[in-house]
Scaffold this active site. Structure first.
Site, PDB file in Angstrom:
ATOM      1  N   PRO A  12       0.820  -1.220   0.000  1.00 44.03           N
ATOM      2  CA  PRO A  12       0.000   0.000   0.000  1.00 44.03           C
ATOM      3  C   PRO A  12       0.855   1.272   0.000  1.00 44.03           C
ATOM      4  O   PRO A  12       1.816   1.375   0.754  1.00 44.03           O
ATOM      5  CB  PRO A  12      -0.795  -0.113   1.306  1.00 44.03           C
ATOM      6  CG  PRO A  12      -0.687  -1.539   1.713  1.00 44.03           C
ATOM      7  CD  PRO A  12       0.619  -2.029   1.181  1.00 44.03           C
ATOM      8  N   GLU A  13       0.502   2.193  -0.884  1.00 44.38           N
ATOM      9  CA  GLU A  13       1.177   3.480  -0.960  1.00 44.38           C
ATOM     10  C   GLU A  13       0.136   4.561  -0.628  1.00 44.38           C
ATOM     11  O   GLU A  13      -0.948   4.239  -0.147  1.00 44.38           O
ATOM     12  CB  GLU A  13       1.758   3.686  -2.374  1.00 44.38           C
ATOM     13  CG  GLU A  13       2.718   2.557  -2.784  1.00 44.38           C
ATOM     14  CD  GLU A  13       3.326   2.747  -4.172  1.00 44.38           C
ATOM     15  OE1 GLU A  13       3.408   3.894  -4.643  1.00 44.38           O
ATOM     16  OE2 GLU A  13       3.713   1.741  -4.782  1.00 44.38           O
TER      17      GLU A  13
END
Ligand SMILES: [Zn+2]
Length: 285
Positions: free
Chosen positions: A2-3
């Protein structure tokens, strides 16, 4: 992994938590929870006053009975999910719950539970005092979607570093929230080879990179992020930006601009994806 867009999507899905109270907190994976017993004690009975994000971290600001205002900081690692499960949720329970907290209204009426799920266990949950949170937040770079992140500041940062630009973009102290997917996509849009030393990007190309970063991140937020494997929204849904990826994960497939096959290069222990025609190699001085 996840960014920023995935963390942003998760916090939007967790907004119903605002104003509610955490009940019993269970730590099921002690390795992903820092100082579990203290965290439990600090979180249980606290009211959630704000759900927000710093870089790729999900933040729950709490207020305790004595008025102290610590923050629960969740780094989702490789495969972490934060799921908000309303009472009586018919979907199957998460298979790898690392932490579980019951959630109730201020009057005590139970509404559901917040579950941190993490099959690969690279995530990390910490409870930081207001002061420790401030100190930690200051170690991170600017938020790339905020108005405070200006092209001139990006240029000043780049000029001070010889790191390959892809590695520079992944360094959370430079810019908060950019990971490998969106760094590769932004560099493609800007026509910059990922191994170009940061300081060698000509000044006239920096506004284009600045625009590309904002565009890629904004579009990915609108698509609720990219699901390659593990990432899900707080409601358990997949993000849809995967179909919009131009180079990331598309080795040997045609470049969307010129049809040249996309190339994968490994450096800094991570894959970089690029079009060798649209993103020419930096010239060796
Ligand atoms: Zn191309």
């Amino acid at each position: 992994m996840p960014e920023l867009p995935e963390a942003e999507t998760i916090i939007r899905g967790l907004q119903p938590l605002t104003g509610q109270r955490l009940g019993t907190v269970e730590v099921l994976y002690p390795d992903v929870v820092e100082e579990g017993p203290a965290l439990r004690q600090g979180a249980e009975g606290s009211q959630i006053v704000q759900v927000h994000r710093r870089g790729k971290n999900v933040i729950l600001d709490l207020v305790q009975g004595d008025g102290a205002r610590p923050s629960l900081v969740v780094n989702l690692g490789m495969s972490g999910r934060l799921l908000l499960r309303p009472l009586g949720d018919p979907s199957p329970p998460p298979t790898h719950p690392g932490l579980r907290a019951s959630v109730a209204r201020l009057d005590g009426t139970p509404v559901g539970e917040l579950v941190y799920h993490d099959p690969r266990r690279f995530g990390r949950i910490r409870l930081l005092s207001a002061r420790a949170f401030q100190a930690w937040s200051e170690t991170l770079g600017p938020e790339p979607l905020s108005a405070h992140f200006r092209s001139v500041d990006l240029e000043a940062g780049l000029k001070r570093s010889r790191s390959p630009i892809r590695s520079w973009l992944l360094d959370q102290r430079r810019i908060a929230g950019v990971g490998n997917i969106y760094a590769n996509e932004a560099l493609f849009l800007a026509g910059i080879h990922p191994e170009t030393p940061a300081a060698e990007i000509p000044s006239e190309r920096v506004p284009g990179l600045h625009r590309a970063l904002k565009r890629v991140l904004r579009d990915a937020v609108a698509a609720q992020g990219t699901t390659l494997r593990d990432y899900r929204t707080a409601q358990g849904w997949e993000g849809s930006y995967g179909t919009a990826l131009r180079v990331y994960g598309r080795e040997n497939q045609p470049c969307p601009q010129c049809r040249t096959p996309v190339v994968r290069r490994v450096f800094g222990n991570r894959s970089a994806f690029l079009c060798p025609r649209c993103q020419p190699e930096p010239e060796v001085p």
